[in-house]
Design a protein around this motif. Structure first.
Motif, PDB file in Angstrom:
ATOM      1  N   ASN A  91       0.891  -0.983  -0.113  1.00  0.00           N
ATOM      2  CA  ASN A  91       0.115  -0.202   0.046  1.00  0.00           C
ATOM      3  C   ASN A  91       0.957   1.257   0.049  1.00  0.00           C
ATOM      4  O   ASN A  91       0.535   2.280  -0.820  1.00  0.00           O
ATOM      5  N   TRP A  92       2.077   1.111   0.969  1.00  0.00           N
ATOM      6  CA  TRP A  92       2.935   2.555   0.854  1.00  0.00           C
ATOM      7  C   TRP A  92       3.337   2.509  -0.693  1.00  0.00           C
ATOM      8  O   TRP A  92       3.382   3.831  -1.003  1.00  0.00           O
ATOM      9  N   ALA A  93       4.062   1.509  -1.126  1.00  0.00           N
ATOM     10  CA  ALA A  93       4.448   1.726  -2.679  1.00  0.00           C
ATOM     11  C   ALA A  93       3.452   2.170  -3.533  1.00  0.00           C
ATOM     12  O   ALA A  93       3.889   3.032  -4.402  1.00  0.00           O
ATOM     13  N   ARG A  94       2.258   1.646  -3.511  1.00  0.00           N
ATOM     14  CA  ARG A  94       1.002   2.154  -4.361  1.00  0.00           C
ATOM     15  C   ARG A  94       1.053   3.829  -4.137  1.00  0.00           C
ATOM     16  O   ARG A  94       0.690   4.634  -4.978  1.00  0.00           O
ATOM     17  N   GLU A  95       0.897   4.082  -2.788  1.00  0.00           N
ATOM     18  CA  GLU A  95       0.671   5.321  -2.554  1.00  0.00           C
ATOM     19  C   GLU A  95       2.021   6.348  -2.798  1.00  0.00           C
ATOM     20  O   GLU A  95       1.543   7.457  -3.371  1.00  0.00           O
ATOM     21  N   LEU A  96       3.111   5.766  -2.765  1.00  0.00           N
ATOM     22  CA  LEU A  96       4.179   6.556  -3.229  1.00  0.00           C
ATOM     23  C   LEU A  96       4.119   6.742  -4.626  1.00  0.00           C
ATOM     24  O   LEU A  96       4.507   7.971  -5.118  1.00  0.00           O
ATOM     25  N   ALA A  97       3.764   6.003  -5.534  1.00  0.00           N
ATOM     26  CA  ALA A  97       3.663   5.922  -6.954  1.00  0.00           C
ATOM     27  C   ALA A  97       2.567   7.010  -7.242  1.00  0.00           C
ATOM     28  O   ALA A  97       2.791   7.696  -8.156  1.00  0.00           O
ATOM     29  N   VAL A  98       1.446   6.994  -6.550  1.00  0.00           N
ATOM     30  CA  VAL A  98       0.243   7.559  -7.139  1.00  0.00           C
ATOM     31  C   VAL A  98       0.456   9.112  -6.700  1.00  0.00           C
ATOM     32  O   VAL A  98       0.118  10.062  -7.324  1.00  0.00           O
ATOM     33  N   VAL A  99       1.128   9.427  -5.405  1.00  0.00           N
ATOM     34  CA  VAL A  99       1.578  10.700  -4.725  1.00  0.00           C
ATOM     35  C   VAL A  99       2.646  11.392  -5.681  1.00  0.00           C
ATOM     36  O   VAL A  99       2.587  12.627  -5.670  1.00  0.00           O
ATOM     37  N   SER A 100       3.616  10.603  -6.267  1.00  0.00           N
ATOM     38  CA  SER A 100       4.549  11.080  -6.875  1.00  0.00           C
ATOM     39  C   SER A 100       4.073  11.707  -8.178  1.00  0.00           C
ATOM     40  O   SER A 100       4.435  12.858  -8.590  1.00  0.00           O
TER      41      SER A 100
END
Length: 330
Positions: free
Chosen positions: A298-307
């Motif tokens: 979930n963190w990696a998913r959020e990092l990609a989207v927030v980036s």
């Protein structure tokens, strides 16, 4: 590169913004994260010892002391988690406040006139886009450190207890290394498209409001919003389908890992090779891996989207800062 009035330009990446805006707080969050994951395997070992004492019909006093130690460890771990989560929340909200203020500061320093569409984008940035970007700041570094530390400590503990049973269970996590990145990239594409469509809606609304009721004096029609609203709906539903399909596959892999550990561990118990407590500890360890692994995904998913969101956000501020904005007189 300097921004308006000589101020530093926005960092090019979300992690650069995190370090610039909250570097000292990130270090403190990292310390709390390390303390939490160092305690993560202690409950598993205490459970294993209690079960073995019960199977061997040992003294109840031993069970009592082990249970008391278990309660003490859990209370310590949960208290540290409380401090960590509250601190994360403060860092996140402070970053949201900072980003919202930056939009106003950059807009005020820009000397060119702002169109209705651009004003709508600024409104969208202040009211909506700053929230997920700033919110990610609280977990940007401490979350992977915490969850990665929990994973590493639990895996090492499981390998120490019975490396064959541990490896058999961990093998079911390998397929996720393949399908999770593929599905995540599909989510990222839809998330970027959604941001741009919603900005278009916001800009269009402000343009029509600023234009008044039109030459005829009648109400301005809203029919133009139907296509972009449908587009946002389609993109959101695509994200839901992909995200929950990913969750389904991850949960299936977890349960297959538990089933395999129970079968192989049970066979070893019947052969007299290991203790019952070891099987319970490894199965509990696999269960304890599921949450941090899911949190890292979930963190990696959020990092990609927030980036993606941050690049779009910083891009607007850069447009406000140059080259049509004149520096203030000294």
């Amino acid at each position: 590169m300097p921004g308006p009035d000589g101020h530093a330009a926005m960092p090019s990446t979300i992690l650069g913004f995190v370090l610039r805006s909250s570097g000292r707080h990130q270090a403190a969050l990292a310390v709390l994260s390390v303390l939490v994951f160092l305690l993560s395997t202690a409950p598993l070992e205490l459970q294993r010892r209690v079960i073995n004492v019960l199977v061997d019909r040992g003294a109840f006093e031993t069970v009592l002391w082990l249970a008391a130690a278990y309660v003490g460890v859990v209370l310590s771990e949960q208290s540290l988690k409380l401090c960590l989560n509250v601190y994360r929340g403060w860092v996140a909200e402070d970053s949201v406040r900072r980003l919202r203020s930056l939009v106003g500061e950059y807009a005020d320093r820009a000397t060119r006139d702002v169109s209705g569409e651009e004003a709508g984008i600024e409104i969208s940035m202040v009211l909506e886009e700053a929230e997920p970007i700033g919110g990610f700041t609280g977990v940007s570094l401490s979350e992977p450190l915490l969850q990665g530390g929990v994973l590493a400590s639990v895996i090492i503990y499981m390998l120490f207890l019975d490396w064959r049973m541990a490896l058999l269970g961990l093998a079911f996590f390998l397929p996720q290394v393949v399908f999770v990145p593929l599905l995540q990239r599909a989510i990222n594409r839809r998330a970027q498209s959604r941001i741009l469509v919603k900005r278009g809606i916001s800009g269009g609304l402000v343009s029509r409001i600023s234009a008044g009721r039109g030459a005829s004096g009648g109400r301005i029609g809203w029919g133009w919003t139907q296509d972009p609203i449908e587009r946002v709906f389609t993109l959101n539903m695509g994200i839901y389908r992909i995200k929950f399909t990913m969750n389904l596959l991850m949960n299936m892999m977890h349960h297959l890992a538990v089933a395999s550990a129970l079968c192989f561990g049970g066979w070893q118990v019947l052969q007299g090779k290991i203790e019952v407590g070891t099987v319970v500890a490894v199965v509990s360890g696999l269960g304890k891996l599921n949450d941090p692994w899911g949190d890292i995904v979930n963190w990696a998913r959020e990092l990609a989207v927030v980036s993606v969101k941050y690049r779009l956000f910083a891009g607007v501020l850069d447009d406000l800062a140059a080259p049509t904005a004149s520096p203030a007189p000294t």
